[in-house]
Write a protein that holds these residues in place. Structure first.
Motif, PDB file in Angstrom:
ATOM      1  N   SER A 233      38.354  34.703  32.969  1.00  0.00           N
ATOM      2  CA  SER A 233      37.912  34.900  31.381  1.00  0.00           C
ATOM      3  C   SER A 233      38.984  35.896  30.678  1.00  0.00           C
ATOM      4  O   SER A 233      39.045  35.801  29.396  1.00  0.00           O
ATOM      5  N   ARG A 234      39.678  36.606  31.586  1.00  0.00           N
ATOM      6  CA  ARG A 234      40.378  37.613  30.838  1.00  0.00           C
ATOM      7  C   ARG A 234      41.829  36.843  30.834  1.00  0.00           C
ATOM      8  O   ARG A 234      43.057  37.578  31.109  1.00  0.00           O
ATOM      9  N   GLY A 235      41.956  35.719  30.147  1.00  0.00           N
ATOM     10  CA  GLY A 235      43.068  35.061  30.278  1.00  0.00           C
ATOM     11  C   GLY A 235      44.372  35.237  29.659  1.00  0.00           C
ATOM     12  O   GLY A 235      45.473  35.346  30.435  1.00  0.00           O
ATOM     13  N   ARG A 236      44.359  36.014  28.590  1.00  0.00           N
ATOM     14  CA  ARG A 236      45.445  36.543  27.791  1.00  0.00           C
ATOM     15  C   ARG A 236      46.060  37.502  28.906  1.00  0.00           C
ATOM     16  O   ARG A 236      47.387  37.516  29.277  1.00  0.00           O
ATOM     17  N   MET A 237      45.253  38.684  29.417  1.00  0.00           N
ATOM     18  CA  MET A 237      45.706  39.437  30.415  1.00  0.00           C
ATOM     19  C   MET A 237      46.594  38.921  31.533  1.00  0.00           C
ATOM     20  O   MET A 237      47.704  39.513  31.818  1.00  0.00           O
ATOM     21  N   LEU A 238      45.697  37.958  32.399  1.00  0.00           N
ATOM     22  CA  LEU A 238      46.115  37.493  33.181  1.00  0.00           C
ATOM     23  C   LEU A 238      47.364  36.453  32.986  1.00  0.00           C
ATOM     24  O   LEU A 238      48.501  36.495  33.953  1.00  0.00           O
ATOM     25  N   ARG A 239      47.561  35.803  32.016  1.00  0.00           N
ATOM     26  CA  ARG A 239      48.816  34.929  31.696  1.00  0.00           C
ATOM     27  C   ARG A 239      49.776  35.633  31.457  1.00  0.00           C
ATOM     28  O   ARG A 239      50.893  35.525  31.881  1.00  0.00           O
TER      29      ARG A 239
ATOM     30  N   SER B 285      35.735  30.617  36.544  1.00  0.00           N
ATOM     31  CA  SER B 285      35.832  30.968  35.165  1.00  0.00           C
ATOM     32  C   SER B 285      35.576  32.273  34.698  1.00  0.00           C
ATOM     33  O   SER B 285      36.090  32.873  33.687  1.00  0.00           O
ATOM     34  N   ASP B 286      34.917  32.827  35.397  1.00  0.00           N
ATOM     35  CA  ASP B 286      34.480  34.112  35.188  1.00  0.00           C
ATOM     36  C   ASP B 286      35.379  35.271  35.671  1.00  0.00           C
ATOM     37  O   ASP B 286      35.606  36.165  34.793  1.00  0.00           O
TER      38      ASP B 286
ATOM     39  N   THR C  70      44.099  29.958  34.863  1.00  0.00           N
ATOM     40  CA  THR C  70      44.770  30.859  33.695  1.00  0.00           C
ATOM     41  C   THR C  70      45.889  29.800  33.185  1.00  0.00           C
ATOM     42  O   THR C  70      46.288  29.954  32.106  1.00  0.00           O
TER      43      THR C  70
END
Length: 144
Positions: free
Chosen positions: A127-133, A123-124, A19
């Protein structure tokens, strides 16, 4: 199958790095994020580095990042590395081993488990990059 703590922590490290893009992340930062011993994470990071999953940059402004794109990292390969190639049970020296069918059944089950993990990439998960970041408290770009 229950994954070892080593695998659990390795997956957490890899998700956080995925992320973060190309930005370097310190071991200290990862340790603080998860409340995990810095020393314990160092051992896992060294193992992941030797296996080519991550690269380390030394120095004052150093840190960790993925050694290759997250879509090129299979969860199955990562778990195989962290768990090793041993079977689910050790039948060496077992009295009933010559007649028991359990080892072959468990080997088949492990193979199926790893086959499912092989079908997913790092990457799967990331893929929820915004939430994880946001959970990692990493600045969220306006166009993820």
């Amino acid at each position: 199958m229950k994954l070892s703590r080593h695998s659990d922590y390795a997956l957490r490290i890899m998700i956080q790095l995925a992320t973060s893009g190309d930005a370097l992340v310190s071991i200290r930062r990862i340790a603080e994020t998860y409340g995990i011993s810095h020393t314990h994470l160092m051992k896992i990071v060294q193992s992941l580095g030797r296996a080519g999953f991550i690269e380390t940059v030394r120095g004052r402004h150093g840190g960790l990042r993925l050694a290759r794109p997250a879509q090129d990292i299979s969860l199955g390969a990562l778990v195989r590395h962290t768990e090793g190639e041993d079977g689910l049970v050790d039948c060496a020296g077992c009295l009933i081993a010559p007649a028991c069918g359990l080892p072959s059944i468990l080997a088949e089950a492990l193979e199926a488990f790893l086959k499912v993990l092989d079908s997913y990439r790092l990457s799967d998960i990331a893929s929820r990059g915004r939430m994880l970041r946001a959970l990692f408290d990493i600045s969220v770009p306006t166009n993820p």
